[in-house]
Design an enzyme around this catalytic site. Structure first.
Site, PDB file in Angstrom:
ATOM      1  N   PRO A  10      18.566 129.462  -9.797  1.00 35.28           N
ATOM      2  CA  PRO A  10      17.950 128.873  -8.620  1.00 35.28           C
ATOM      3  C   PRO A  10      17.673 129.845  -7.474  1.00 35.28           C
ATOM      4  O   PRO A  10      18.481 130.724  -7.192  1.00 35.28           O
ATOM      5  CB  PRO A  10      18.968 127.806  -8.178  1.00 35.28           C
ATOM      6  CG  PRO A  10      20.210 128.101  -8.913  1.00 35.28           C
ATOM      7  CD  PRO A  10      19.830 128.831 -10.159  1.00 35.28           C
ATOM      8  N   ASN A  11      16.528 129.645  -6.876  1.00 33.99           N
ATOM      9  CA  ASN A  11      16.044 130.364  -5.686  1.00 33.99           C
ATOM     10  C   ASN A  11      15.598 131.795  -5.959  1.00 33.99           C
ATOM     11  O   ASN A  11      15.056 132.446  -5.071  1.00 33.99           O
ATOM     12  CB  ASN A  11      17.098 130.343  -4.558  1.00 33.99           C
ATOM     13  CG  ASN A  11      17.378 128.932  -4.106  1.00 33.99           C
ATOM     14  OD1 ASN A  11      16.446 128.191  -3.791  1.00 33.99           O
ATOM     15  ND2 ASN A  11      18.631 128.528  -4.096  1.00 33.99           N
ATOM     16  N   ARG A  18      12.086 136.214   1.665  1.00 35.95           N
ATOM     17  CA  ARG A  18      13.045 136.154   2.776  1.00 35.95           C
ATOM     18  C   ARG A  18      14.282 136.969   2.426  1.00 35.95           C
ATOM     19  O   ARG A  18      14.501 137.320   1.272  1.00 35.95           O
ATOM     20  CB  ARG A  18      13.449 134.692   3.047  1.00 35.95           C
ATOM     21  CG  ARG A  18      12.320 133.880   3.675  1.00 35.95           C
ATOM     22  CD  ARG A  18      12.863 132.625   4.330  1.00 35.95           C
ATOM     23  NE  ARG A  18      13.911 132.939   5.299  1.00 35.95           N
ATOM     24  CZ  ARG A  18      14.887 132.096   5.651  1.00 35.95           C
ATOM     25  NH1 ARG A  18      14.955 130.900   5.109  1.00 35.95           N
ATOM     26  NH2 ARG A  18      15.797 132.441   6.540  1.00 35.95           N
ATOM     27  N   TYR A  23      18.538 140.968  -0.630  1.00 38.77           N
ATOM     28  CA  TYR A  23      18.037 140.898  -2.008  1.00 38.77           C
ATOM     29  C   TYR A  23      16.909 141.874  -2.321  1.00 38.77           C
ATOM     30  O   TYR A  23      16.430 141.908  -3.453  1.00 38.77           O
ATOM     31  CB  TYR A  23      17.579 139.463  -2.311  1.00 38.77           C
ATOM     32  CG  TYR A  23      18.696 138.442  -2.226  1.00 38.77           C
ATOM     33  CD1 TYR A  23      19.799 138.527  -3.064  1.00 38.77           C
ATOM     34  CD2 TYR A  23      18.646 137.403  -1.295  1.00 38.77           C
ATOM     35  CE1 TYR A  23      20.834 137.601  -2.985  1.00 38.77           C
ATOM     36  CE2 TYR A  23      19.671 136.467  -1.204  1.00 38.77           C
ATOM     37  CZ  TYR A  23      20.760 136.577  -2.053  1.00 38.77           C
ATOM     38  OH  TYR A  23      21.776 135.659  -1.980  1.00 38.77           O
ATOM     39  N   ASN A  74      21.129 135.995 -14.526  1.00 37.46           N
ATOM     40  CA  ASN A  74      21.514 135.897 -13.117  1.00 37.46           C
ATOM     41  C   ASN A  74      21.524 134.405 -12.779  1.00 37.46           C
ATOM     42  O   ASN A  74      20.469 133.821 -12.534  1.00 37.46           O
ATOM     43  CB  ASN A  74      20.542 136.657 -12.207  1.00 37.46           C
ATOM     44  CG  ASN A  74      20.983 136.605 -10.745  1.00 37.46           C
ATOM     45  OD1 ASN A  74      21.848 135.803 -10.370  1.00 37.46           O
ATOM     46  ND2 ASN A  74      20.388 137.441  -9.916  1.00 37.46           N
ATOM     47  N   ALA A  77      23.368 130.801  -7.470  1.00 38.13           N
ATOM     48  CA  ALA A  77      24.573 130.142  -6.927  1.00 38.13           C
ATOM     49  C   ALA A  77      25.349 129.360  -7.994  1.00 38.13           C
ATOM     50  O   ALA A  77      26.532 129.072  -7.802  1.00 38.13           O
ATOM     51  CB  ALA A  77      24.185 129.233  -5.762  1.00 38.13           C
ATOM     52  N   GLU A  98      26.161 139.261 -17.149  1.00 37.63           N
ATOM     53  CA  GLU A  98      25.903 138.600 -15.857  1.00 37.63           C
ATOM     54  C   GLU A  98      25.395 139.649 -14.866  1.00 37.63           C
ATOM     55  O   GLU A  98      25.985 140.723 -14.758  1.00 37.63           O
ATOM     56  CB  GLU A  98      27.236 138.000 -15.388  1.00 37.63           C
ATOM     57  CG  GLU A  98      27.187 137.353 -14.031  1.00 37.63           C
ATOM     58  CD  GLU A  98      28.587 136.889 -13.589  1.00 37.63           C
ATOM     59  OE1 GLU A  98      29.545 136.888 -14.404  1.00 37.63           O
ATOM     60  OE2 GLU A  98      28.712 136.555 -12.407  1.00 37.63           O
ATOM     61  N   HIS A 100      23.942 140.370 -10.777  1.00 34.00           N
ATOM     62  CA  HIS A 100      23.677 139.937  -9.402  1.00 34.00           C
ATOM     63  C   HIS A 100      23.029 141.078  -8.644  1.00 34.00           C
ATOM     64  O   HIS A 100      23.474 142.227  -8.747  1.00 34.00           O
ATOM     65  CB  HIS A 100      24.970 139.523  -8.691  1.00 34.00           C
ATOM     66  CG  HIS A 100      25.612 138.379  -9.381  1.00 34.00           C
ATOM     67  ND1 HIS A 100      25.102 137.109  -9.325  1.00 34.00           N
ATOM     68  CD2 HIS A 100      26.683 138.322 -10.203  1.00 34.00           C
ATOM     69  CE1 HIS A 100      25.843 136.316 -10.079  1.00 34.00           C
ATOM     70  NE2 HIS A 100      26.800 137.024 -10.621  1.00 34.00           N
ATOM     71  N   ARG A 107      30.603 139.626   0.045  1.00 35.49           N
ATOM     72  CA  ARG A 107      29.903 138.589   0.813  1.00 35.49           C
ATOM     73  C   ARG A 107      30.847 137.427   1.138  1.00 35.49           C
ATOM     74  O   ARG A 107      32.059 137.608   1.160  1.00 35.49           O
ATOM     75  CB  ARG A 107      28.659 138.136   0.029  1.00 35.49           C
ATOM     76  CG  ARG A 107      27.683 139.299  -0.252  1.00 35.49           C
ATOM     77  CD  ARG A 107      26.416 138.841  -0.910  1.00 35.49           C
ATOM     78  NE  ARG A 107      25.710 137.882  -0.061  1.00 35.49           N
ATOM     79  CZ  ARG A 107      24.725 137.086  -0.497  1.00 35.49           C
ATOM     80  NH1 ARG A 107      24.350 137.162  -1.759  1.00 35.49           N
ATOM     81  NH2 ARG A 107      24.135 136.238   0.323  1.00 35.49           N
TER      82      ARG A 107
HETATM   83  O1  CA2 Z   1      23.075 138.460  -5.774  1.00 33.55           O
HETATM   84  C1  CA2 Z   1      22.578 137.684  -6.578  1.00 33.55           C
HETATM   85  O2  CA2 Z   1      21.794 138.026  -7.462  1.00 33.55           O
HETATM   86  C2  CA2 Z   1      22.884 136.175  -6.484  1.00 33.55           C
HETATM   87  O3  CA2 Z   1      23.020 135.661  -7.801  1.00 33.55           O
HETATM   88  C3  CA2 Z   1      21.698 135.557  -5.765  1.00 33.55           C
HETATM   89  C4  CA2 Z   1      21.864 134.079  -5.430  1.00 33.55           C
HETATM   90  C5  CA2 Z   1      23.200 133.824  -4.735  1.00 33.55           C
HETATM   91  O4  CA2 Z   1      23.400 132.438  -4.553  1.00 33.55           O
HETATM   92  C6  CA2 Z   1      24.376 134.420  -5.510  1.00 33.55           C
HETATM   93  O5  CA2 Z   1      25.566 134.200  -4.777  1.00 33.55           O
HETATM   94  C7  CA2 Z   1      24.199 135.907  -5.740  1.00 33.55           C
HETATM   95  C8  CA2 Z   1      20.712 133.636  -4.502  1.00 33.55           C
HETATM   96  C9  CA2 Z   1      19.343 133.702  -5.160  1.00 33.55           C
HETATM   97  C10 CA2 Z   1      18.240 134.093  -4.243  1.00 33.55           C
HETATM   98  O6  CA2 Z   1      18.268 133.416  -3.008  1.00 33.55           O
HETATM   99  C11 CA2 Z   1      17.343 133.763  -2.049  1.00 33.55           C
HETATM  100  C12 CA2 Z   1      17.644 133.419  -0.734  1.00 33.55           C
HETATM  101  C13 CA2 Z   1      16.776 133.754   0.258  1.00 33.55           C
HETATM  102  C14 CA2 Z   1      15.576 134.395  -0.028  1.00 33.55           C
HETATM  103  C15 CA2 Z   1      15.265 134.724  -1.332  1.00 33.55           C
HETATM  104  C16 CA2 Z   1      16.151 134.409  -2.331  1.00 33.55           C
END
Ligand code: CA2
Length: 148
Positions: A10-11, A18, A23, A74, A77, A98, A100, A107
């Site tokens: 997700p995301n 953003r 990231y 990946n 969350a 896995e 990240h 964090r």
């Molecule tokens: O660090 C990583 O790759 C994560 O898996 C990314 C996830 C986060 O919830 C994990 O804790 C660590 C978040 C995915 C991307 O979220 C975004 C948020 C804002 C803007 C763009 C992507």
């Protein structure tokens, strides 16, 4: 030829839009296209998918068994609380790595737990988009070791 499935949760489809300080600036499409080149250089094939839905990721993990030698994942969350994704990985015989982008241990405390780590052969965290290439090389090395 080794075939690897790369799953993004997700995301991750929002990358590059953003929070570039956490990231990076690349989009998921750019990261996956670079990984495609790394795969070619290492003599393997990858396919990649992204979903914001837990069930999609679980179905793709199950389906990977017949067609792929390994998984790179990946889980976004879901990493921190999805026992269902963890069980899906445990239910397939192929190895999973896995990944990240960020260092989840540097964090918020809720990100310090990965329920996936125990069922993965390894974890790469904190190297940004380069982490996918590192995961691929580690996975290929593991698979080559299994062949001997
Ligand atoms: O660090 C990583 O790759 C994560 O898996 C990314 C996830 C986060 O919830 C994990 O804790 C660590 C978040 C995915 C991307 O979220 C975004 C948020 C804002 C803007 C763009 C992507």
């Amino acid at each position: 030829m080794m075939r690897i499935m790369v799953l993004n949760g997700p995301n991750l489809n929002r990358l590059g839009k953003r929070e570039p300080e956490i990231y990076g600036q690349e989009t998921l499409e750019q990261i996956m296209s670079d990984l495609q080149s790394t795969a070619k250089k290492n003599g393997c094939e990858i396919d990649y998918r992204q979903s914001n839905h837990e069930g999609d990721l679980i179905d793709w993990i199950h389906e990977s068994v017949d067609e792929y030698n390994g998984l790179i994942l990946n889980p976004g969350a879901f990493t921190h609380y999805s026992y269902a994704i963890r069980d899906a990985i445990a239910s397939v015989e192929i190895p999973a790595v896995e990944v990240h982008l960020s260092n989840i241990y540097a964090r918020e405390s809720f990100r310090h737990t990965s329920v996936i780590a125990e069922v993965a052969i390894g974890q790469v965290s904190g190297f940004g988009s380069a982490g996918y290439g590192l995961a691929l090389k580690g996975l290929l090395q593991y698979l080559e070791g299994e062949e001997n």
